[in-house]
Write an enzyme that holds these catalytic residues in place. Structure first.
Site, mmCIF file in Angstrom:
data_model
loop_
_atom_site.group_PDB
_atom_site.id
_atom_site.type_symbol
_atom_site.label_atom_id
_atom_site.label_comp_id
_atom_site.label_asym_id
_atom_site.label_seq_id
_atom_site.Cartn_x
_atom_site.Cartn_y
_atom_site.Cartn_z
ATOM 1 N N THR A 1 -62.384 93.337 29.690
ATOM 2 C CA THR A 1 -61.227 93.095 31.113
ATOM 3 C C THR A 1 -60.358 92.042 30.678
ATOM 4 O O THR A 1 -59.214 91.786 30.416
ATOM 5 C CB THR A 1 -61.941 92.507 32.326
ATOM 6 O OG1 THR A 1 -62.785 93.164 32.966
ATOM 7 C CG2 THR A 1 -60.957 92.582 33.630
ATOM 8 N N ALA B 1 -44.651 79.775 21.175
ATOM 9 C CA ALA B 1 -45.133 79.224 20.910
ATOM 10 C C ALA B 1 -44.802 78.552 19.705
ATOM 11 O O ALA B 1 -45.338 77.634 19.227
ATOM 12 C CB ALA B 1 -46.246 80.150 20.353
ATOM 13 N N GLY C 1 -64.743 95.998 43.352
ATOM 14 C CA GLY C 1 -64.448 95.319 42.499
ATOM 15 C C GLY C 1 -64.035 93.853 42.134
ATOM 16 O O GLY C 1 -64.019 93.174 40.998
ATOM 17 N N GLU D 1 -69.840 91.903 40.195
ATOM 18 C CA GLU D 1 -70.392 92.681 39.654
ATOM 19 C C GLU D 1 -71.467 93.850 40.274
ATOM 20 O O GLU D 1 -71.870 93.418 41.286
ATOM 21 C CB GLU D 1 -71.005 91.498 38.402
ATOM 22 C CG GLU D 1 -69.692 91.084 38.301
ATOM 23 C CD GLU D 1 -69.214 91.152 36.797
ATOM 24 O OE1 GLU D 1 -69.469 92.355 36.093
ATOM 25 O OE2 GLU D 1 -67.801 91.043 36.655
ATOM 26 N N LYS E 1 -68.714 76.094 36.580
ATOM 27 C CA LYS E 1 -67.234 75.024 36.182
ATOM 28 C C LYS E 1 -67.432 74.234 36.442
ATOM 29 O O LYS E 1 -65.881 73.269 35.921
ATOM 30 C CB LYS E 1 -65.929 76.325 37.310
ATOM 31 C CG LYS E 1 -66.082 77.495 37.166
ATOM 32 C CD LYS E 1 -66.307 78.401 37.662
ATOM 33 C CE LYS E 1 -65.590 80.376 37.048
ATOM 34 N NZ LYS E 1 -65.301 81.060 38.263
HETATM 35 N N1 NAP Z 1 -63.067 89.018 34.534
HETATM 36 C C1 NAP Z 1 -62.938 87.941 34.341
HETATM 37 O O1 NAP Z 1 -61.977 87.767 35.272
HETATM 38 C C2 NAP Z 1 -63.260 86.224 33.829
HETATM 39 C C3 NAP Z 1 -62.453 85.513 34.372
HETATM 40 C C4 NAP Z 1 -62.369 84.129 34.201
HETATM 41 C C5 NAP Z 1 -63.208 84.401 33.004
HETATM 42 N N2 NAP Z 1 -63.707 85.340 32.432
HETATM 43 C C6 NAP Z 1 -64.638 84.754 31.290
HETATM 44 O O2 NAP Z 1 -64.478 85.427 29.910
HETATM 45 C C7 NAP Z 1 -65.275 86.112 29.255
HETATM 46 C C8 NAP Z 1 -64.804 87.676 29.444
HETATM 47 O O3 NAP Z 1 -65.313 87.873 30.570
HETATM 48 P P1 NAP Z 1 -64.347 89.519 30.679
HETATM 49 O O4 NAP Z 1 -65.008 90.145 31.956
HETATM 50 O O5 NAP Z 1 -63.704 90.130 29.923
HETATM 51 O O6 NAP Z 1 -66.137 90.881 30.526
HETATM 52 P P2 NAP Z 1 -65.660 92.123 29.348
HETATM 53 O O7 NAP Z 1 -65.316 93.245 30.329
HETATM 54 O O8 NAP Z 1 -67.784 92.277 30.185
HETATM 55 O O9 NAP Z 1 -66.114 92.283 28.572
HETATM 56 C C9 NAP Z 1 -66.741 91.632 27.400
HETATM 57 C C10 NAP Z 1 -66.286 92.398 25.614
HETATM 58 O O10 NAP Z 1 -67.069 91.380 24.844
HETATM 59 C C11 NAP Z 1 -67.212 92.594 23.961
HETATM 60 N N3 NAP Z 1 -68.360 92.095 23.177
HETATM 61 C C12 NAP Z 1 -70.061 91.797 24.218
HETATM 62 N N4 NAP Z 1 -70.847 91.639 23.141
HETATM 63 C C13 NAP Z 1 -70.379 91.715 22.212
HETATM 64 C C14 NAP Z 1 -70.514 90.826 21.072
HETATM 65 N N5 NAP Z 1 -72.209 90.511 20.843
HETATM 66 N N6 NAP Z 1 -70.114 91.266 19.345
HETATM 67 C C15 NAP Z 1 -68.727 91.434 20.102
HETATM 68 N N7 NAP Z 1 -68.055 91.841 21.170
HETATM 69 C C16 NAP Z 1 -69.230 92.152 21.809
HETATM 70 C C17 NAP Z 1 -67.824 93.982 25.216
HETATM 71 O O11 NAP Z 1 -67.361 95.125 23.390
HETATM 72 P P3 NAP Z 1 -68.078 96.389 24.571
HETATM 73 O O12 NAP Z 1 -66.134 96.837 24.862
HETATM 74 O O13 NAP Z 1 -68.017 97.970 23.140
HETATM 75 O O14 NAP Z 1 -68.809 96.669 25.106
HETATM 76 C C18 NAP Z 1 -66.129 94.077 25.795
HETATM 77 O O15 NAP Z 1 -64.895 94.547 25.118
HETATM 78 C C19 NAP Z 1 -66.145 85.816 29.799
HETATM 79 O O16 NAP Z 1 -67.138 84.444 29.469
HETATM 80 C C20 NAP Z 1 -66.101 85.943 31.175
HETATM 81 O O17 NAP Z 1 -67.228 84.302 32.177
HETATM 82 C C21 NAP Z 1 -63.751 86.965 32.765
#
Ligand code: NAP
Ligand code: NAP
Lengths: 436, 436
Positions: free
Chosen positions: B13, B33, B188, B191, B206
């Site tokens: 995401t 930047a 959405g 989770e 946080k």
């Molecule tokens: N989503 C939000 O709104 C939000 C808001 C604030 C902070 N965050 C933080 O941002 C971070 C990412 O969140 P997200 O929602 O973007 O997560 P996500 O949608 O689950 O995406 C995770 C990504 O990381 C990849 N990945 C997972 N394990 C990996 C590994 N061991 N090596 C390489 N790549 C790996 C996955 O690959 P695949 O695509 O191949 O599965 C995917 O592309 C988290 O720490 C979350 O807490 C998220």
């Protein structure tokens, strides 16, 4: 730990607050700045005005700014005298002498931004100005740094605490403008001469600064259409409230089809919008960015310590070295920056609140609706109120309040001119825009 | 113009949002930047999951993070995989290889802040984390830079958009927790497994970060007393509303007599307080500073583009060189920083909302009031409602709602324990704190 010597120019409301933080919280500030910020000099106009030595021990209080500019030990000059001409000279001299500058002076930046920042670039020094818009609300840093990934789409802000205090009193206590102003003066929220606050000039200065940061628009205060709160009628606050709106003095900036719409005016804000909930002497800024969406920042826009909070934040930013990096990259008020054209105010498009004072006769509303309709202005809602007292034979005139749908400004102006010319219309109409 | 190469680790995401901004708005980002930020690599877990090459042209998508770490051209690694162990390894390896790090990973920082920043110091590299608390709301920069002149006195925040969405639905639509959660999942906002959101863990992560920034408190998530929203009863939202309050899941931090009070819990907020006006999936933070007074920051706390906005702001901050200066000076999670002791939760002092389900008999209220009074807890207001349906002979139990004045937590707990032991009390009592 290294020491950074500072010269405060101006030891009035804000200057005294800055000196207080620097002397009373020196260790805390040093921890965050990475060096001890020493308030070495303070410059005032009149050394005999009061004895300030006791309160600011260790600070050399003088009345000659050259002492500061010529002191090679001074790394940062803080301009807090206000006004334009003397402040401009001090800032330019300080930069020429190789000092960084911190200022809270919105009038100076709004009028001489290009000159000040050209001098800063030539000297490779920072000019930091967090306190110049929004006071204690860290909105300058938010736009320059925190929201830097975004193209700002629009910005709407309450930037003058005096006006917001007056409007809050009018709205909540139902008191008229003059009485509310007198109350604000009694409480120290308004100056003896409040003109620049209540006529919207101060808000326009701040909007000129925010428009530069958010849109790289290089505008002078005179380029910004502005209305103050000094002619607001209590009746309109009341009708607005009936319609579900609160009236706020807003600075408004919006990208519309590649052009930038800028305006300062009392405007209707929906009661459930965060800007409507801003009460008393507070400031607030709503920023809509293309990535982040809606953001909102709220806090004290003026006053000794809130403003000093922003000035000292700038001192820390300069002392760490960050402010210079920001100044270098963002190239404030640079002629080289791609200019965004201003939308002529006649082309702006918005919903409007209209109030007419009309003769209580059949057919008047139809005549008004017809004039609006002929210019493609459609009516969203109408309030017709009880007639005022009868005058002789004729029933008294009645207020008619109309909310329009979106209308192009020049169409609306023409319609109003025509309506005001009708012989059944008893007073010049009132028109206020609606902030979406 | 110089180029800075970036390796995104994670293209989910947030990662996809970041890649989108960097590729679609490359010129804008470069202007801010001071160098072109080139998204050279993106690392995913499963290359076959979907074909991402078309969307991210020019980005080398791989499944081996070593490609990024070992690429000497890469200056910044952006960790966006989430979770703790693998993320920790990647961040430490990146720092060891001399890269700066940007991360949105609150769990990682809350649990391993000291280790991560010790590694950053050893390598003299920046770790930037604006997105880790408040998502798109630039609260990390506000505390570190914009409010740096202040000693923060207290902080109260809505930091989990999922919970706030659910609570807004419960409050405004009157639907129960389970139905509201299901709705949030369908949209959405939640989770499939929402445990970490609804039980308060995410908010505690946080808060651990914000407590470090605002108070230099070095706390682990486990140190923060926390309650989630998963056991909230609709009835309490309704009674709170009758009393003029809205229930929000709050992160709360407050300096009280030299100790720091920390807590995550559903709490009552006065309806006219800005935090009560935060609706749907938004986040907001109220910060009270000793100089600036009350400030309030509001915006989207999660979602693809708002979070990417914060991550790209960090990339710009690193690319300009500012982030490294900030990291050096502020010494995040450093053992050397003067530690503020935590206030044991038993010592915390606040007003409380209590709900009892009692037998509809004379004398019960008096008995409860007496138990409270014996511990010095005085009652501010009471609502007694209609009895529920009769059960056999006996009239049904009635809910009794009491708002207390300030009470010390351990006195209150004891009083509740004693009250719950009365044979006229029909169900365990409900207790919620009031945020002032
Ligand atoms: N989503 C939000 O709104 C939000 C808001 C604030 C902070 N965050 C933080 O941002 C971070 C990412 O969140 P997200 O929602 O973007 O997560 P996500 O949608 O689950 O995406 C995770 C990504 O990381 C990849 N990945 C997972 N394990 C990996 C590994 N061991 N090596 C390489 N790549 C790996 C996955 O690959 P695949 O695509 O191949 O599965 C995917 O592309 C988290 O720490 C979350 O807490 C998220
Ligand atoms: N007050 C606020 O809440 C606020 C909020 C945001 C921004 N600002 C901005 O901050 C700046 C300062 O405002 P303020 O309210 O602190 O003003 P102030 O109370 O009027 O103080 C002005 C100070 O400057 C000194 N001064 C004036 N002219 C001078 C000159 N030519 N040379 C040397 N010293 C001179 C005065 O000396 P004497 O003391 O001897 O008269 C006084 O100490 C203005 O630009 C204002 O717009 C103020």
């Amino acid at each position: 730990m290294q020491q950074v010597s500072v010269g405060l120019v101006g030891l009035g409301t804000v200057g005294a607050g800055v000196a207080r933080i620097l002397t009373q919280h020196a260790d805390r500030i040093a921890r965050r700045a990475g060096s001890r910020i020493d308030c070495k000099w303070a410059v005032v106009r009149d050394l005999n005005k009061k004895d300030r030595r006791a309160e600011f021990e260790g600070v050399r209080i003088v009345d000659d700014v050259r002492r500061v500019i010529d002191d090679p030990e001074v790394a940062i000059v803080v301009e807090l005298i206000g006004g334009i001409d003397a402040a401009r000279r001090i800032v330019l001299d300080a930069l020429a002498a190789g000092k960084h500058v911190v200022t809270a002076n919105k009038a100076l930046l709004a009028e001489h931004g290009p000159e000040v920042f050209a001098a800063a670039r030539a000297a490779d020094r920072a000019v930091a100005f967090e306190a110049s818009a929004g006071g204690g609300v860290p909105i300058v840093g938010a736009i320059n740094v925190g929201l830097a990934a975004n193209q700002v789409q629009s910005l709407a802000a309450i930037l003058n605490g005096t006006c917001n205090y007056i409007l809050t009193q009018m709205t909540q206590e139902g008191i008229a403008y003059d009485a509310a102003l007198a109350g604000a003066q009694a409480l120290g929220y308004a100056e003896a001469d409040p003109t620049l606050d209540v006529d919207g000039t101060d808000t326009a200065h701040k909007l000129a600064i925010l428009a530069q940061l958010a849109f790289r628009a290089n505008v002078k205060t005179a380029d910004i259409p502005r209305e103050g709160i000094d002619r607001l009628d209590l009746a309109d606050l009341k009708y607005a409230r009936e319609l579900g709106y609160t009236i706020k003095l807003l600075a408004h900036a919006k990208l519309a089809g590649g052009a930038l719409e800028l305006r300062v005016a009392p405007s209707l804000v929906r009661n459930d919008a965060p800007l409507a909930q801003v009460h008393g002497p507070y400031n607030a800024v709503r920023v809509v960015g293309d990535a982040v969406g809606d953001t909102f920042f709220h806090g004290r826009g003026a006053g000794m310590m809130p403003t000093a909070s922003a000035v000292v934040a700038d001192l820390i930013d300069v002392a760490t070295g960050r402010a210079l990096l920001t100044s270098r990259v963002l190239d404030f008020w640079s002629a080289a920056s791609p200019a965004v054209p201003l939308l002529p105010s006649s082309r702006s498009l918005r919903r409007n609140y209209l109030r007419f004072l009309i003769a209580d006769r059949p057919g008047v509303i139809a005549a008004i609706a017809q004039i609006l309709g002929a210019r493609g202005i459609s009516i969203a809602s109408v309030i017709q109120h009880e007639p005022a007292e009868a005058v002789g034979d004729e029933p008294g005139p009645v207020p008619l309040v109309i909310m329009t749908h979106l209308a192009v400004e020049e169409d609306l102006r023409e319609a109003i001119r025509e309506i005001d010319g009708l012989d059944v219309v008893r007073a010049p109409s009132v028109r206020l825009g609606v902030e979406e």
